[in-house]
Design an enzyme around this catalytic site. Structure first.
Site, PDB file in Angstrom:
ATOM      1  N   PRO A 246      38.910  34.159  26.786  1.00  0.00           N
ATOM      2  CA  PRO A 246      40.261  34.657  27.491  1.00  0.00           C
ATOM      3  C   PRO A 246      41.295  33.567  27.117  1.00  0.00           C
ATOM      4  O   PRO A 246      41.836  32.859  28.076  1.00  0.00           O
ATOM      5  CB  PRO A 246      40.167  34.871  28.665  1.00  0.00           C
ATOM      6  N   CYS A 247      41.533  33.041  25.888  1.00  0.00           N
ATOM      7  CA  CYS A 247      42.716  31.804  25.695  1.00  0.00           C
ATOM      8  C   CYS A 247      43.997  32.420  26.148  1.00  0.00           C
ATOM      9  O   CYS A 247      44.709  31.842  26.397  1.00  0.00           O
ATOM     10  CB  CYS A 247      42.746  31.670  24.152  1.00  0.00           C
ATOM     11  N   HIS A 248      44.130  34.000  26.514  1.00  0.00           N
ATOM     12  CA  HIS A 248      45.332  34.194  26.956  1.00  0.00           C
ATOM     13  C   HIS A 248      45.731  33.751  28.381  1.00  0.00           C
ATOM     14  O   HIS A 248      46.716  33.968  28.936  1.00  0.00           O
ATOM     15  CB  HIS A 248      45.709  35.882  26.795  1.00  0.00           C
TER      16      HIS A 248
END
Length: 282
Positions: A246-248
């Site tokens: 989850p780089c978001h």
């Protein structure tokens, strides 16, 4: 994604873009609906189906003030909270951390030589995606509406691998996450190609609980490289597995969402979608 679904996605994406640009004015349902040329009733129904929450609640989730509140609440305990809540079951993605394995130096150097990769295309709440896997786990996932371009990007990641268009069980388990089927999380396996530094950063991303946000500086602290915020940003930008890693959930220290490999609008949509799921779960 058929033509009507694509049209609906574009309308919702445009609405999200408008909300992001005008959140300080707290635009009404009627104002946002007008921007995408829909009646308020139709827009409310379409938005709720697509995002899993109402436009009003979505606006709250993607506001900068909300992001700042999350950061402030977790300022000194991101790691502790991640470990405490990461294995708590249905509302956390930290279970993905159960199996993360980097390729051998030889595999990395040779660009995936002798590596057999299956790939397939699927729909998600945030647009079409390509997902690929080796015998060990999911090695690639990316948002892309153009299948030819998506396959080309995959081949560039593994220039010497062989590719077969096939939906396998590893991919299916990963795709369940878009259906909110958290019971399959323990079955998701990742097979990642990266340097030691990149793998450490990606592991740290997996420890950010769903519904929470972190900063580049926080990640640098977690991997014991407090002065490496810029390098952390580069590693995050190289994330080969969209959404699952989850780089978001990483934003700027100022509270602004910042960039995203697959588009700022999509990043805002995912953060809002996850926030809505947390609200529903609790």
């Amino acid at each position: 994604m058929n033509e009507q679904q694509q049209l609906n996605y574009n309308r919702i994406a445009e609405a999200i873009g408008y909300i992001r640009a005008n959140f300080k004015e707290q635009p009404s349902l009627e104002q946002v609906a007008e921007q995408v040329h829909l009646s308020p009733f139709h827009f409310q129904r379409l938005f709720s189906e697509w995002a899993g929450t109402s436009p009003k609640k979505f606006l709250q989730y993607i506001s900068v003030e909300h992001a700042k509140d999350l950061l402030k609440a977790n300022k000194n305990s991101i790691t502790d909270i991640a470990w405490e809540t990461g294995l708590s079951g249905s509302s956390r993605l930290h279970d993905l951390f159960i199996n993360i394995e980097g390729m051998t130096p030889a595999e990395y150097k040779q660009g995936g030589k002798n590596l057999a990769i299956n790939y397939s295309f699927a729909e998600s709440p945030f647009g079409n995606i390509i997902v690929a896997s080796t015998l060990k786990g999911v090695c690639y996932m990316a948002f892309n509406e153009d299948e030819s371009a998506a396959l080309k990007d995959l081949a560039n990641k593994f220039p010497n691998a062989s590719f077969t268009r096939k939906l396998d069980l590893l991919q299916q388990n990963a795709l369940f996450i878009f259906q909110h089927d958290w019971s399959k999380l323990h079955q998701i396996k990742l097979h990642l190609k990266g340097t030691d530094f990149q793998l450490k950063v990606w592991e740290a991303l997996l420890k950010i609980p769903m519904g929470q946000l972190s900063t580049y500086g926080d990640i640098a602290q977690q991997i014991n490289q407090p002065n490496a915020s810029r390098a952390v940003g580069t590693a995050i930008g190289s994330n080969p597995v969209a959404f699952l890693i989850p780089c978001h959930r990483v934003i700027q220290s100022t509270g602004l969402f910042g960039g995203y490999m697959w588009g700022k609008t999509r990043k805002a949509a995912i953060i809002g979608w996850e926030g809505a799921r947390i609200s529903t779960d609790h």
